[in-house]
Design a protein around this motif. Sequence first.
Motif, PDB file in Angstrom:
ATOM      1  N   GLN A  88       0.464  -1.076   0.281  1.00 34.26           N
ATOM      2  CA  GLN A  88       0.167   0.318   0.140  1.00 34.26           C
ATOM      3  C   GLN A  88       1.031   1.048  -0.307  1.00 34.26           C
ATOM      4  O   GLN A  88       0.509   1.918  -0.720  1.00 34.26           O
ATOM      5  CB  GLN A  88      -0.696  -0.248   0.663  1.00 34.26           C
ATOM      6  CG  GLN A  88      -0.885   0.230   2.491  1.00 34.26           C
ATOM      7  CD  GLN A  88      -0.155  -1.096   3.302  1.00 34.26           C
ATOM      8  OE1 GLN A  88       0.408  -2.527   2.701  1.00 34.26           O
ATOM      9  NE2 GLN A  88      -0.573  -1.754   4.649  1.00 34.26           N
ATOM     10  N   TYR A  89       2.188   1.313   0.275  1.00 36.07           N
ATOM     11  CA  TYR A  89       2.831   1.688   0.730  1.00 36.07           C
ATOM     12  C   TYR A  89       4.223   2.691  -0.832  1.00 36.07           C
ATOM     13  O   TYR A  89       4.217   1.649  -1.437  1.00 36.07           O
ATOM     14  CB  TYR A  89       3.667   2.051   1.288  1.00 36.07           C
ATOM     15  CG  TYR A  89       3.457   2.163   2.817  1.00 36.07           C
ATOM     16  CD1 TYR A  89       2.462   3.891   3.151  1.00 36.07           C
ATOM     17  CD2 TYR A  89       3.239   1.881   3.528  1.00 36.07           C
ATOM     18  CE1 TYR A  89       2.327   3.662   4.091  1.00 36.07           C
ATOM     19  CE2 TYR A  89       3.355   1.815   5.192  1.00 36.07           C
ATOM     20  CZ  TYR A  89       2.033   3.119   5.906  1.00 36.07           C
ATOM     21  OH  TYR A  89       1.408   3.058   6.872  1.00 36.07           O
ATOM     22  N   VAL A  90       3.862   3.686  -1.389  1.00 35.57           N
ATOM     23  CA  VAL A  90       4.209   4.261  -2.337  1.00 35.57           C
ATOM     24  C   VAL A  90       5.911   4.290  -2.094  1.00 35.57           C
ATOM     25  O   VAL A  90       5.714   4.883  -0.950  1.00 35.57           O
ATOM     26  CB  VAL A  90       3.868   5.545  -3.243  1.00 35.57           C
ATOM     27  CG1 VAL A  90       5.302   5.639  -4.152  1.00 35.57           C
ATOM     28  CG2 VAL A  90       2.731   5.443  -3.222  1.00 35.57           C
TER      29      VAL A  90
END
Length: 391
Positions: A154-156
């Motif tokens: 979910q994190y870039v």
Amino acid sequence: MAGKFVAGQIGCGAFAMQTLGPNLVRNPHVAKVKWACDISDEKARAFAAKFGAERKTTSFEDVTSDPEVDIVCIATSHEVHVPIIESAAKHGKHIFCEKPMAMNELQAYRIIRAARSGGVKLCVDYMRRMAPAVVALKREWLRHKANPKHQPWQYVERPREKFIEEKLTDFFIRVQDESSSYRLVHLDPFTGGGLIIGEAVHWLDLACWLFDDDRPIEIQAWGSPRMRYGIHLAFQSGNAATIIETPNGTFDYPKEMYEIACDGSLFRMEFFVENQYYGRPGIEKEVFALQKDPFPDIGKQGGLSGYLEKYKARVQNLSNSKRVFSSLLADHGYEAMLDGFIDAIINNTQTPCDELAGYRATLLGEMAIKSSELNKPLPIPMDKWDYFVNL
Ligand SMILES: NC(=O)c1ccc[n+]([C@@H]2O[C@H](COP(=O)([O-])OP(=O)(O)OC[C@H]3O[C@@H](n4cnc5c(N)ncnc54)[C@H](O)[C@@H]3O)[C@@H](O)[C@H]2O)c1
């Protein structure tokens, strides 16, 4: 048997009967196992009968001095290795020695001296290095380290310089055992030496093998060297291995699980039968064949779940009143280690685990015991690590 080597077995207890004997007779280069030697005549007789040995004896010198013998396999209790190895090496026999090679540095010194002055090959049976699942775990870790690929989540990911901690590898070894499997001889400080000297040496060796030429610089241990302990081994690069062994587990679940955490990945080996690879895209779980499988129609999917189904079938009609050798065996690398030793004799190359590695595992085991007694971390002395390199 059409091979050219003649072998002699010294120490014909449980391990020789169940593992070494079968592996010796199936190696294509072994012409025969000529001798069965044990201080118990009954055990020597049983080994000779099972593996077709022509001669049996209660005196190891009969084996080590026999001009026909090329290879001596030692699976006695640990404390008698030195005189057997000294005699075998003096007579020019190559030596396959069960772990631990030595119970302390002094014994290791005598063994190294004997093997080198006799000009013979010595192999210590730290066979986990040769287990297919462990070899695959190391291979995938090295591949990931050299070329990390990250599973998107979910994190870039923002590009930034990594902190030093993020560049390191952590190797975790969890061992859960049921203490009813230990005989008092394993726990006695003068014969078995307790589980750090008798067992942790396997994983100390494995950590050094995994990290290769990375030098261990500090060891810290807690608990009881007899049977419940933890060991943290720090390497020069900052990599670390952590070993935890509890005697308070159960045989109903396999004993060993290893994990490697490195650069956004977690690679796990479950009891030599399954490797799971998390965090790196494009790599599937691997399952590994058993060395012995009396239940080919049960748990056909293999891996951990297949093994557990087979195990359930194996223990169904057992009782605690009679010892039964297990016919169900994951591939811990036993065959590959013995085969590698014999190949090393044929090709005149280094054995898969030589006397220096045998000494180093003992040194680390002794230092772990000292650290747990003093309740503090200890540096690994640089001179001791390398002392035997040029001896
Ligand atoms: N590589 C592994 O994973 C692994 C696994 C199990 C055992 N082992 C090793 O194998 C060795 C034997 O273990 P085991 O479970 O078979 O023990 P065991 O007690 O069943 O067998 C040892 C045998 O050695 C005999 N012996 C002792 N002193 C002797 C001497 N001077 N000459 C001849 N025989 C002698 C004993 O009578 C006994 O029969 C141990 O060192 C153990 O650490 C290694």
